[in-house]
Motif scaffolding. Sequence first.
Motif, PDB file in Angstrom:
ATOM      1  N   ILE A  45      33.254  50.387 -97.752  1.00 59.64           N
ATOM      2  CA  ILE A  45      32.073  49.761 -98.354  1.00 59.64           C
ATOM      3  C   ILE A  45      30.977  49.658 -97.297  1.00 59.64           C
ATOM      4  O   ILE A  45      31.237  49.261 -96.167  1.00 59.64           O
ATOM      5  N   ALA A  46      29.765  49.996 -97.681  1.00 56.70           N
ATOM      6  CA  ALA A  46      28.629  49.906 -96.755  1.00 56.70           C
ATOM      7  C   ALA A  46      28.370  48.461 -96.356  1.00 56.70           C
ATOM      8  O   ALA A  46      28.536  47.541 -97.150  1.00 56.70           O
ATOM      9  N   CYS A  47      27.971  48.271 -95.102  1.00 57.45           N
ATOM     10  CA  CYS A  47      27.594  46.930 -94.636  1.00 57.45           C
ATOM     11  C   CYS A  47      26.090  46.742 -94.884  1.00 57.45           C
ATOM     12  O   CYS A  47      25.398  47.697 -95.243  1.00 57.45           O
ATOM     13  N   PRO A  48      25.558  45.536 -94.690  1.00 56.11           N
ATOM     14  CA  PRO A  48      24.129  45.319 -94.919  1.00 56.11           C
ATOM     15  C   PRO A  48      23.220  46.186 -94.052  1.00 56.11           C
ATOM     16  O   PRO A  48      22.102  46.498 -94.443  1.00 56.11           O
ATOM     17  N   SER A  49      23.692  46.598 -92.881  1.00 52.09           N
ATOM     18  CA  SER A  49      22.817  47.383 -92.000  1.00 52.09           C
ATOM     19  C   SER A  49      23.099  48.883 -92.060  1.00 52.09           C
ATOM     20  O   SER A  49      22.476  49.647 -91.333  1.00 52.09           O
ATOM     21  N   CYS A  50      24.012  49.312 -92.930  1.00 48.64           N
ATOM     22  CA  CYS A  50      24.282  50.751 -93.050  1.00 48.64           C
ATOM     23  C   CYS A  50      22.991  51.494 -93.427  1.00 48.64           C
ATOM     24  O   CYS A  50      22.268  51.078 -94.329  1.00 48.64           O
ATOM     25  N   GLY A  51      22.727  52.548 -92.732  1.00 44.61           N
ATOM     26  CA  GLY A  51      21.518  53.340 -92.974  1.00 44.61           C
ATOM     27  C   GLY A  51      20.344  52.944 -92.109  1.00 44.61           C
ATOM     28  O   GLY A  51      19.280  53.554 -92.191  1.00 44.61           O
ATOM     29  N   SER A  52      20.512  51.940 -91.254  1.00 43.30           N
ATOM     30  CA  SER A  52      19.393  51.476 -90.423  1.00 43.30           C
ATOM     31  C   SER A  52      18.928  52.539 -89.438  1.00 43.30           C
ATOM     32  O   SER A  52      17.723  52.727 -89.247  1.00 43.30           O
ATOM     33  N   THR A  53      19.874  53.233 -88.811  1.00 41.50           N
ATOM     34  CA  THR A  53      19.488  54.278 -87.856  1.00 41.50           C
ATOM     35  C   THR A  53      18.735  55.390 -88.569  1.00 41.50           C
ATOM     36  O   THR A  53      17.691  55.852 -88.095  1.00 41.50           O
ATOM     37  N   ARG A  54      19.236  55.803 -89.706  1.00 42.90           N
ATOM     38  CA  ARG A  54      18.548  56.852 -90.476  1.00 42.90           C
ATOM     39  C   ARG A  54      17.173  56.375 -90.919  1.00 42.90           C
ATOM     40  O   ARG A  54      16.213  57.140 -90.939  1.00 42.90           O
ATOM     41  N   SER A  55      17.055  55.085 -91.229  1.00 44.71           N
ATOM     42  CA  SER A  55      15.766  54.515 -91.607  1.00 44.71           C
ATOM     43  C   SER A  55      14.777  54.579 -90.444  1.00 44.71           C
ATOM     44  O   SER A  55      13.611  54.942 -90.624  1.00 44.71           O
ATOM     45  N   VAL A  56      15.244  54.249 -89.244  1.00 42.68           N
ATOM     46  CA  VAL A  56      14.387  54.330 -88.053  1.00 42.68           C
ATOM     47  C   VAL A  56      13.955  55.778 -87.815  1.00 42.68           C
ATOM     48  O   VAL A  56      12.792  56.050 -87.511  1.00 42.68           O
ATOM     49  N   LEU A  57      14.878  56.703 -87.978  1.00 43.57           N
ATOM     50  CA  LEU A  57      14.537  58.117 -87.789  1.00 43.57           C
ATOM     51  C   LEU A  57      13.535  58.587 -88.830  1.00 43.57           C
ATOM     52  O   LEU A  57      12.616  59.355 -88.508  1.00 43.57           O
ATOM     53  N   LEU A  58      13.675  58.148 -90.069  1.00 42.64           N
ATOM     54  CA  LEU A  58      12.702  58.495 -91.103  1.00 42.64           C
ATOM     55  C   LEU A  58      11.324  57.932 -90.753  1.00 42.64           C
ATOM     56  O   LEU A  58      10.306  58.606 -90.961  1.00 42.64           O
TER      57      LEU A  58
END
Length: 135
Positions: A45-58
């Motif tokens: 299950i994804a955590c609340p911060s999952c995708g944060s690195t990809r978000s910063v890269l975007l």
Amino acid sequence: MTRNRLYLLLALGILAGYGWVLWFSYHKILNHSFTPCIFKNATGIACPSCGSTRSVLLLSQGKFTDAVLLNPIGVLMAAIMLIAPFWLLYDVITKKDTLYKSYKKFENIVRIKWVAITLIILILINWAWNIHKGL
């Protein structure tokens, strides 16, 4: 927390954050299924911060809307990564403690019950959204 300890932890966090983003972008993992999230690897299950690195890269690619839709926490992280080094450097050079004083004010504000509850609800909503998106 003392001023020096906060500044040391913040400096180490900034270095680790920039190192992670550079490593992540160098290896072009943006669209792969690799995840460093211990919580997701353990539970699926994804955590609340999952995708944060990809978000910063975007964000670094100028894709603000995509970054916010992926994970708004990434936008907050990017803002901290941009502002904190300069603020920290300013305090160290001028031998002031403006960052430390702001941290202490923020800490006191977060201790207010309704503020803490609001922040927890926002994190839970983000978490539910991450799970819904299948991150």
